[in-house]
Design an enzyme around this catalytic site. Sequence first.
Site, short mmCIF file in Angstrom:
data_model
loop_
_atom_site.label_atom_id
_atom_site.label_comp_id
_atom_site.label_asym_id
_atom_site.label_seq_id
_atom_site.Cartn_x
_atom_site.Cartn_y
_atom_site.Cartn_z
N SER A 194 0.84 -1.20 0.00
CA SER A 194 0.00 0.00 0.00
C SER A 194 0.88 1.25 0.00
O SER A 194 1.82 1.34 0.79
CB SER A 194 -0.88 -0.02 1.26
OG SER A 194 -1.59 1.18 1.38
N CYS A 320 -8.25 0.46 11.70
CA CYS A 320 -9.34 -0.20 10.98
C CYS A 320 -10.16 -1.12 11.87
O CYS A 320 -11.23 -1.56 11.49
CB CYS A 320 -8.79 -1.05 9.84
SG CYS A 320 -7.56 -0.20 8.89
N1 PLP Z 1 -2.90 -4.72 5.86
C1 PLP Z 1 -2.28 -4.22 6.92
C2 PLP Z 1 -1.34 -5.09 7.69
C3 PLP Z 1 -2.49 -2.90 7.31
O1 PLP Z 1 -1.86 -2.40 8.37
C4 PLP Z 1 -3.39 -2.10 6.55
C5 PLP Z 1 -3.72 -0.72 6.97
O2 PLP Z 1 -3.66 -0.38 8.14
C6 PLP Z 1 -4.01 -2.67 5.43
C7 PLP Z 1 -3.75 -3.98 5.11
C8 PLP Z 1 -4.95 -1.88 4.57
O3 PLP Z 1 -4.27 -0.97 3.76
P1 PLP Z 1 -5.03 0.27 3.11
O4 PLP Z 1 -5.21 1.28 4.19
O5 PLP Z 1 -4.10 0.76 2.04
O6 PLP Z 1 -6.30 -0.23 2.56
#
Ligand code: PLP
Length: 378
Positions: A194, A320
Amino acid sequence: MIYFDNSATTPCLPEAGAEALKYMTSQYFNPAAAYAPAVQTEREVNAARAYVLSEISREPGDLIFTSCGTESNNTAVFGSLSAMRSKGRVIVSAVEHPSVYEAAIELRERGYDVVFAPVDATGRVRLDALGGLVNADTRLVSIMHVNNESGAVNDINAIRALIKKAAPDCLLHVDGVQAFMKLPPVGCDLYSVSGHKLHAPKGVGALYVKKGVRLKPYLVGGGQEAGLRSGTTNVPGIMAFSLAVRDFSAHRDEYVSGMEAVRSRLYNDLSSIKDVKLNGPGPGEGAPHILNVSFMGVRGEVLLNALSERGLMVSTGSACAAHKRGRNRILNAMGILGERQDGAIRFSFSHFNTVGEADAAAGIIEEQVGILRRFKRR
Ligand code: PLP
């Protein structure tokens, strides 16, 4: 302000911002168009693709640009399974980001045999337990490279060897959102990254797809990204992401050791406060940029607000995750419960942070923890 929440998002590198602006205002062409400036833009996007791909994997494969890590994870999980002829077992770790974990819950509803691999007290997947879960029917294993809450690092190469021995056709997807560029590349079938976690703007991500791995597109339409991700190409985001990756690559040792120094310093400073417990790997182990500690007798959300008032930005866990009291799925899986879970704070660093900030932050934390503990005793 002291910003210690870089696992939630990072400040955009000014040069990456300038690159995005260039591709929005002067070189704004749609790379799918046929005239010369558009063809030139397509060439530049493909050079960026080849470069980012070379930083993700040493094995042959392709790179699909996406809108974020969440989209990369969803595409990897749903796209790879949809391209297979039959359903079977899917294994994800108990501490995956919701963009993998919730996808696994959805797969269970669609009739897959979904099982969750347990982790140790630091958040690392237990290889012995994982070994017991992989059977000949296993279609997909999805394990994160670095855990976003504890900073635990999974030994992906060992996991790959273990899986392929028991189920040679099983695919291994790795969520590398917190690991990309901070740790050396690993071998796998699918790897998600990302942009905004690495000083690029929000709105861009990528998915590495090993040569020979089949995916069914998740977004259909105009057939961009070799038919695997339709939608007009996000040229500004992609070019800015590539620049941010190049910058990190050029300064990798300095950036990584800088983050590690801030992390060790903050941990040492906090160790002098009474009743502080480390959740996850300690300095010298784990990812260089994540430190999770509990301040016993203090509620994490209350401390977070008190620190924010004093200009220190931290988190009680992944931005999240829905954090109801006692409901932090990640800390639950690590066996960190009760008062220790309630008092957990995650600090996450970037190369913009300094040891001076670590000392200043520790001073603010010590003062606020003292006030909140006195307040609680009354
Ligand atoms: N995977 C992990 C380990 C993350 O820490 C995050 C975001 O906090 C994501 C996936 C999701 O990424 P994005 O914010 O770009 O959708």
